[in-house]
Design an enzyme around this catalytic site. Sequence first.
Site, PDB file in Angstrom:
ATOM      1  N   GLU A   1      -1.705   3.486  -4.040  1.00 55.39           N
ATOM      2  CA  GLU A   1      -0.948   2.909  -2.937  1.00 55.39           C
ATOM      3  C   GLU A   1      -0.231   4.032  -2.203  1.00 55.39           C
ATOM      4  OE1 GLU A   1      -0.089  -1.699  -4.136  1.00 55.39           O
ATOM      5  OE2 GLU A   1       1.520  -0.256  -4.496  1.00 55.39           O
TER       6      GLU A   1
ATOM      7  N   GLU B   1      -7.969  -2.304   0.222  1.00 55.25           N
ATOM      8  CA  GLU B   1      -8.234  -2.565   1.635  1.00 55.25           C
ATOM      9  C   GLU B   1      -9.431  -1.771   2.151  1.00 55.25           C
ATOM     10  OE1 GLU B   1      -4.162  -2.716   3.866  1.00 55.25           O
ATOM     11  OE2 GLU B   1      -3.930  -1.539   2.029  1.00 55.25           O
TER      12      GLU B   1
ATOM     13  N   THR C   1       3.640   6.001 -11.680  1.00 55.27           N
ATOM     14  CA  THR C   1       4.005   6.191 -10.274  1.00 55.27           C
ATOM     15  C   THR C   1       4.205   7.682 -10.068  1.00 55.27           C
ATOM     16  OG1 THR C   1       5.130   4.037 -10.172  1.00 55.27           O
ATOM     17  CG2 THR C   1       5.675   5.658  -8.469  1.00 55.27           C
TER      18      THR C   1
ATOM     19  N   LYS D   1       1.387  -2.302 -12.655  1.00 54.96           N
ATOM     20  CA  LYS D   1       1.957  -1.197 -11.904  1.00 54.96           C
ATOM     21  C   LYS D   1       2.912  -0.315 -12.719  1.00 54.96           C
ATOM     22  CE  LYS D   1       1.715  -3.338  -7.324  1.00 54.96           C
ATOM     23  NZ  LYS D   1       1.161  -2.195  -6.573  1.00 54.96           N
TER      24      LYS D   1
ATOM     25  N   GLN E   1      -3.344  -7.098 -12.106  1.00 53.40           N
ATOM     26  CA  GLN E   1      -2.341  -7.690 -11.225  1.00 53.40           C
ATOM     27  C   GLN E   1      -2.743  -9.105 -10.783  1.00 53.40           C
ATOM     28  OE1 GLN E   1      -1.496  -5.294  -7.785  1.00 53.40           O
ATOM     29  NE2 GLN E   1      -0.088  -6.773  -6.892  1.00 53.40           N
TER      30      GLN E   1
ATOM     31  N   TYR F   1       7.726  -3.765   0.021  1.00 55.24           N
ATOM     32  CA  TYR F   1       6.449  -4.287   0.544  1.00 55.24           C
ATOM     33  C   TYR F   1       6.535  -4.278   2.065  1.00 55.24           C
ATOM     34  CZ  TYR F   1       2.339  -7.482   0.166  1.00 55.24           C
ATOM     35  OH  TYR F   1       1.102  -8.059   0.201  1.00 55.24           O
TER      36      TYR F   1
ATOM     37  N   ARG G   1      -5.675  -3.532 -10.061  1.00 52.73           N
ATOM     38  CA  ARG G   1      -5.755  -4.747  -9.248  1.00 52.73           C
ATOM     39  C   ARG G   1      -6.227  -5.963 -10.037  1.00 52.73           C
ATOM     40  NH1 ARG G   1      -2.481  -3.642  -5.082  1.00 52.73           N
ATOM     41  NH2 ARG G   1      -3.138  -1.775  -3.946  1.00 52.73           N
TER      42      ARG G   1
ATOM     43  N   TYR H   1       0.258 -11.699 -11.930  1.00 54.98           N
ATOM     44  CA  TYR H   1       1.396 -11.617 -11.007  1.00 54.98           C
ATOM     45  C   TYR H   1       2.051 -12.961 -10.681  1.00 54.98           C
ATOM     46  CZ  TYR H   1      -0.859 -13.412  -6.725  1.00 54.98           C
ATOM     47  OH  TYR H   1      -1.443 -14.200  -5.775  1.00 54.98           O
TER      48      TYR H   1
ATOM     49  N   GLU I   1       2.453   5.491  -0.146  1.00 60.48           N
ATOM     50  CA  GLU I   1       3.829   5.113   0.157  1.00 60.48           C
ATOM     51  C   GLU I   1       4.694   6.348   0.405  1.00 60.48           C
ATOM     52  OE1 GLU I   1       5.523   2.096  -2.353  1.00 60.48           O
ATOM     53  OE2 GLU I   1       3.580   1.574  -3.224  1.00 60.48           O
TER      54      GLU I   1
ATOM     55  N   ASP J   1       2.037   4.692  -5.932  1.00 56.50           N
ATOM     56  CA  ASP J   1       2.287   3.690  -6.957  1.00 56.50           C
ATOM     57  C   ASP J   1       0.938   3.152  -7.424  1.00 56.50           C
ATOM     58  OD1 ASP J   1       3.982   2.241  -8.593  1.00 56.50           O
ATOM     59  OD2 ASP J   1       4.050   0.532  -7.236  1.00 56.50           O
TER      60      ASP J   1
ATOM     61  N   THR K   1       2.954  -0.063   0.388  1.00 62.15           N
ATOM     62  CA  THR K   1       1.753   0.548   0.952  1.00 62.15           C
ATOM     63  C   THR K   1       1.800   0.579   2.477  1.00 62.15           C
ATOM     64  OG1 THR K   1       0.506  -0.283  -0.939  1.00 62.15           O
ATOM     65  CG2 THR K   1      -0.762   0.472   0.962  1.00 62.15           C
TER      66      THR K   1
ATOM     67  N   HIS L   1      -0.585  -3.796   5.679  1.00 61.06           N
ATOM     68  CA  HIS L   1      -1.046  -3.962   4.301  1.00 61.06           C
ATOM     69  C   HIS L   1      -0.790  -5.390   3.817  1.00 61.06           C
ATOM     70  CE1 HIS L   1      -1.725  -3.253   0.030  1.00 61.06           C
ATOM     71  NE2 HIS L   1      -0.515  -3.737  -0.214  1.00 61.06           N
TER      72      HIS L   1
ATOM     73  N   ARG M   1      -5.458 -15.235   0.529  1.00 60.61           N
ATOM     74  CA  ARG M   1      -5.069 -16.562   1.010  1.00 60.61           C
ATOM     75  C   ARG M   1      -5.764 -16.820   2.353  1.00 60.61           C
ATOM     76  NH1 ARG M   1      -0.354 -14.034  -0.205  1.00 60.61           N
ATOM     77  NH2 ARG M   1       0.163 -13.868   2.012  1.00 60.61           N
TER      78      ARG M   1
ATOM     79  N   ASP N   1      10.144  -0.898  -5.687  1.00 58.30           N
ATOM     80  CA  ASP N   1       9.013  -0.792  -4.776  1.00 58.30           C
ATOM     81  C   ASP N   1       9.086  -1.933  -3.769  1.00 58.30           C
ATOM     82  OD1 ASP N   1       6.690   0.286  -3.736  1.00 58.30           O
ATOM     83  OD2 ASP N   1       5.384  -0.889  -5.025  1.00 58.30           O
TER      84      ASP N   1
END
Length: 399
Positions: free
Chosen positions: A182, A345, A238, A234, A221, A111, A218, A225, A184, A214, A331, A116, A125, A109
């Site tokens: 997600e 989101e 899928t 995850k 994760q 990114y 959250r 993570y 994708e 996928d 995503t 996204h 962040r 997978d």
Amino acid sequence: MTRFICPSDARSWVEVDPLSHFPIQNLPFGRAQVGDDVLTVSRIGDWIVDLSKFGISIDLERVTTQELSDARETLYRHLVRGSEACPDRLVAAAEIAMLVPIRPRAFVDFYSGIHHASNVGMMFRPDQPPLLPNYRHLPIGYNGRASTVFASGTEIIRPSGQTKAADAVAPTFGPTKELDFELEVGFYAAPRDESRISIASAEDNMLGLVIVNDWSARDVQRWEYQPLGPFLAKSFGTSVSSWIVTLDALEPFRVSSMEQDPAPLDYLRSSDSRAFDIQLEVSLWPAGASQSTVISRSNTRYLYWTFAQQLAHQASNGTRIEQGDLYASGTISGLEPDSFGSMLELSWRGTKPVLLADGSNRTFLLDGDELTMTAFAQGDGYRVGLGEVSGVVRPSTSL
């Protein structure tokens, strides 16, 4: 390789609705369960085509990209208007159970959806730049779990895992409270050479595209993570769509890829337009509701790294690329809130509930929710689609 591009004005002796994903310009490939047999099939309109009835013999777990292109051209010759009509060789799609196109031995997978990635960066962040320093230099990805790649329509059991509230002293174990999707698009690999794949040859090593959901937990994760990335959040599921749509079929829908600044290193650099204009849509149907709600519309044009760059990067260290490896884009979100490709989101981390047509709302997915994704490229009087991928959320079975 020699590719077959179907004329845009071609029509079949099979009647096909202009809004169908499967005109003669498409002719995708998949696997169907018929009794005790697993057949390699194609589709036109509302009909399934058993390739063997047209003298075409291919195995998706062994076929090359060139052989798939040749098979598609042969099938076109049988189905184009003016050829001998043989409706007895077709079976209604509603009567056939479709399988995962190829059961992958590896799943990666990426990114590559820059909007996204930026949104996630802003959420988690807020005092730093949204994108990490490496994002514009290489396609970021992680190795997922191939054993839980499911066919469209497979129910998704709410996973359990460790989570830790911000004000909690210790983590707890239980069903995820932040189940997400997600949006994708992925591709299946068909390597001519298992490791020597350049940016120029990358697309010759792809069978075609599929839609990928996928599913993600959250809250799990968020706790697990760091520092190694996604794991149990995850690996539980899928979902992939039923049809591999060849790049030949999507060739008329090429567009320039996103501008990349700084310019990629040489092994990722290409002067060709290698992106596709594929419209994406996500709908959510709550249990007991009378209708679904479209909650997102996006487009593959929003991928910062192209499919070719993703595969070239994967192969660049000498890793073994195998037949049927599945690679997902990450995503795909647009710039506007209604084009975001995840509940994370759309609800902005749960602070802005998404209103549905029945008057209810969602921040994350609830048990009984059915989530469906569709994708298509629009032509003049026809469209080439990837079909759909769907799944219903079922309660956790954790003790």
